[in-house]
Every structure is written in C-alpha cells, then in structure tokens.
Design a protein around this motif. Structure first.
Motif, mmCIF file in Angstrom:
data_model
loop_
_atom_site.group_PDB
_atom_site.id
_atom_site.type_symbol
_atom_site.label_atom_id
_atom_site.label_comp_id
_atom_site.label_asym_id
_atom_site.label_seq_id
_atom_site.Cartn_x
_atom_site.Cartn_y
_atom_site.Cartn_z
ATOM 1 N N ALA A 241 38.016 49.791 6.478
ATOM 2 C CA ALA A 241 36.717 49.964 7.591
ATOM 3 C C ALA A 241 37.267 51.184 8.722
ATOM 4 N N PRO A 242 35.716 51.766 8.316
ATOM 5 C CA PRO A 242 35.132 53.030 9.262
ATOM 6 C C PRO A 242 35.002 52.227 10.810
ATOM 7 N N ASN A 243 34.892 51.284 10.705
ATOM 8 C CA ASN A 243 34.481 50.851 12.147
ATOM 9 C C ASN A 243 35.510 49.831 12.919
ATOM 10 N N MET A 244 36.620 50.236 12.809
ATOM 11 C CA MET A 244 38.137 49.612 13.174
ATOM 12 C C MET A 244 39.106 50.103 13.128
ATOM 13 N N LEU A 245 39.302 50.073 14.638
ATOM 14 C CA LEU A 245 40.699 51.000 14.951
ATOM 15 C C LEU A 245 41.984 50.511 15.213
ATOM 16 N N THR A 246 43.099 50.983 15.307
ATOM 17 C CA THR A 246 44.232 50.104 15.931
ATOM 18 C C THR A 246 45.059 51.401 16.325
ATOM 19 N N VAL A 247 46.059 51.197 17.836
ATOM 20 C CA VAL A 247 46.965 52.197 17.839
ATOM 21 C C VAL A 247 48.626 51.650 17.113
ATOM 22 N N ARG A 248 49.257 51.779 17.291
ATOM 23 C CA ARG A 248 51.023 51.408 16.816
ATOM 24 C C ARG A 248 51.458 50.547 17.731
ATOM 25 N N GLY A 249 52.439 49.449 17.176
ATOM 26 C CA GLY A 249 52.242 48.555 17.542
ATOM 27 C C GLY A 249 54.240 48.820 17.597
ATOM 28 N N ASN A 250 54.963 48.236 18.337
ATOM 29 C CA ASN A 250 56.333 48.118 18.390
ATOM 30 C C ASN A 250 56.094 47.371 16.720
ATOM 31 N N ASN A 251 55.670 46.343 16.091
ATOM 32 C CA ASN A 251 56.357 45.806 14.657
ATOM 33 C C ASN A 251 56.126 46.319 13.508
ATOM 34 N N GLU A 252 55.308 47.384 13.977
ATOM 35 C CA GLU A 252 54.185 49.045 13.303
ATOM 36 C C GLU A 252 55.940 50.032 13.099
ATOM 37 N N GLU A 253 55.998 50.334 14.168
ATOM 38 C CA GLU A 253 57.549 50.775 14.225
ATOM 39 C C GLU A 253 58.143 50.475 13.287
ATOM 40 N N LYS A 254 59.191 49.347 13.155
ATOM 41 C CA LYS A 254 60.223 48.476 12.907
ATOM 42 C C LYS A 254 60.006 49.201 11.452
ATOM 43 N N LEU A 255 58.779 48.679 11.061
ATOM 44 C CA LEU A 255 58.287 49.594 9.751
ATOM 45 C C LEU A 255 58.913 50.444 9.269
ATOM 46 N N LEU A 256 57.814 51.695 10.199
ATOM 47 C CA LEU A 256 58.886 52.974 9.852
ATOM 48 C C LEU A 256 59.472 53.518 10.116
ATOM 49 N N ARG A 257 60.954 52.559 10.920
ATOM 50 C CA ARG A 257 61.638 52.278 11.099
ATOM 51 C C ARG A 257 63.121 52.581 9.831
ATOM 52 N N GLY A 258 62.218 51.606 9.348
ATOM 53 C CA GLY A 258 63.170 50.596 7.985
ATOM 54 C C GLY A 258 63.814 49.497 8.874
ATOM 55 N N GLU A 259 63.557 49.213 9.695
ATOM 56 C CA GLU A 259 64.097 47.712 10.682
ATOM 57 C C GLU A 259 63.416 46.466 9.840
#
Length: 230
Positions: A73-91
């Motif tokens: 959606a071009p009209n939706m934005l989000t910041v990165r939360g701690n649960n997104e960070e857990k995915l990126l860190r592989g936790e």
C-alpha cells in the motif's frame, strides 16, 4: 522522504501536505482482519495515510497478511518494532515470510516524523540526548526503574517534549493521550482493541478485537490512570 535529524538511526519525514487524513495506529501483531476493519471504520482512501507504530508481526494469526497489506500500500507506513527486530536477528521466525519480506522489514525506519510529532515503536528515553538513542532504545524503552519492565514511572511519565511522541510496545487497557505522549498499543492480539489516532482532528478511533489470539494476564495491561505524569 528521509532526512538527517538528531537521531542517528533510520528516519523518515512525512510531509502532511501530501495527505488528506493522517492516522497513527497501534501494534497489529498479525491481526489483518482487525486492520481491515479499522480501515473500513476510517473510510480510508488513497489520499489518506496510515502510519503504524510497529510490531506488524508475530503472535496473531496472519503476520504475512499484515506485512503484505502494508508493504503493497503506497499510503501505509510503519516503523520497525522490537518484534520485527527479533525476526531480523533470527531470534524468532515466521515461516510464511519470504526473504524479500525480511529485506523490506529491515528497510523500515526506527523513527517517522511529522511536524512537532515523532512516531517510534516504544518511545524515547528522556534521560538521553537524541543522538545517543539506539534502535534498541526506540524499540524497547518503557520503565525508568533499572531492570524493571512494567513498573512505574515509565518514560512517558518523565518526558516533557518538545515533540509529541506516538508509541506502542507498552500494552494498555485504554489509550494514553497526553500533551507530549500518545500510547496506542491497546492489545488487539490479546483480545482488547486496535486503536488509531486521527492526527489532524485529535480524535481516537478503536475497533474491538474479534477474538483473543494470545492470553495475557490483566496485570500486564497498563491502565492510563495508574501512570500519572510527574
């Protein structure tokens, strides 16, 4: 449009003149149906902007659906939360998410700003200069008590601006609305509500969760009346 600010983290600035309505939304946690219900309640159009405070992912039934919705959606934005960070860190993992989804998540900012407004996942630490904030600070700050999590005073009890900070992460029984802090994580995934704030009109809009996807004890919901500005 990204610009350099005092925070030394990924940051996106939004020009409000580009949008009719602007709505800031609490943590969806994989509850796509609630997000769609909220969009219907807002009568959202392509000229309106929806900004999430992060934690699109995990705990709820349709993380992939929420990511797909916001990503496309071009009209939706989000910041990165701690649960997104857990995915990126592989936790933590969500099997349905693709490598492209994770790349998109990694590119989400830690801060989104509007005039006199900051949007972060957890908030800001009033004890620190902006330049000293890490991504982890912006994703996890809560209690001002060392080694505590849900013990007051909280950061928003000590923060006095200048910007108004919109945040999630801390699960609330009802939204916190103060001069300099607005808390929007009202525990949709835990069976409570999904909450949006109308940035232009200073109004709250909520939709009730249709079901509880993860149990959470009552003492892990912060009541706005418990936390008093000091």
């Amino acid at each position: 449009m990204a610009r350099s600010v005092a925070f030394d983290v990924q940051h996106t600035h939004v020009d409000p003149a580009a949008w009719d309505g602007i709505y800031i939304v609490g943590d969806p946690h994989g509850c796509r149906e609630a997000v769609e219900t909220l969009c219907d309640r807002l009568s959202l159009t392509d000229s309106d902007l929806l900004i999430f405070v992060g934690d699109l992912v995990r705990k709820g039934p349709d993380t992939k659906g929420v990511v797909d919705l916001v990503r496309s959606a071009p009209n939706m934005l989000t910041v990165r939360g701690n649960n997104e960070e857990k995915l990126l860190r592989g936790e933590k993992t969500v099997a349905a998410l693709t490598a492209a989804d994770l790349d998109w998540i990694a590119d989400r900012p830690a801060v989104i700003s509007l005039p006199e407004t900051l949007i972060t996942h957890a908030g800001v630490d009033p004890r620190k200069p902006r330049a000293d904030h890490t991504v982890d600070d912006l994703q996890t700050v809560r209690s001002m008590v060392p080694d505590a999590s849900y013990q007051p005073p909280f950061w928003f009890d000590r923060y006095d601006g200048p910007e108004r900070v919109f945040f999630g992460h801390t699960v609330l029984s009802a939204p916190i609305v103060r001069e300099h802090a607005v808390g929007l994580d009202t525990g949709c995934v835990y069976g409570n509500q999904l909450t949006a704030y109308d940035w232009r009109n200073d109004e709250l809009i909520t939709v009730a969760a249709e079901e509880t996807h993860e149990a959470r004890p009552a003492e892990k919901f912060i009541s706005p009346s418990v936390s008093t500005p000091q």
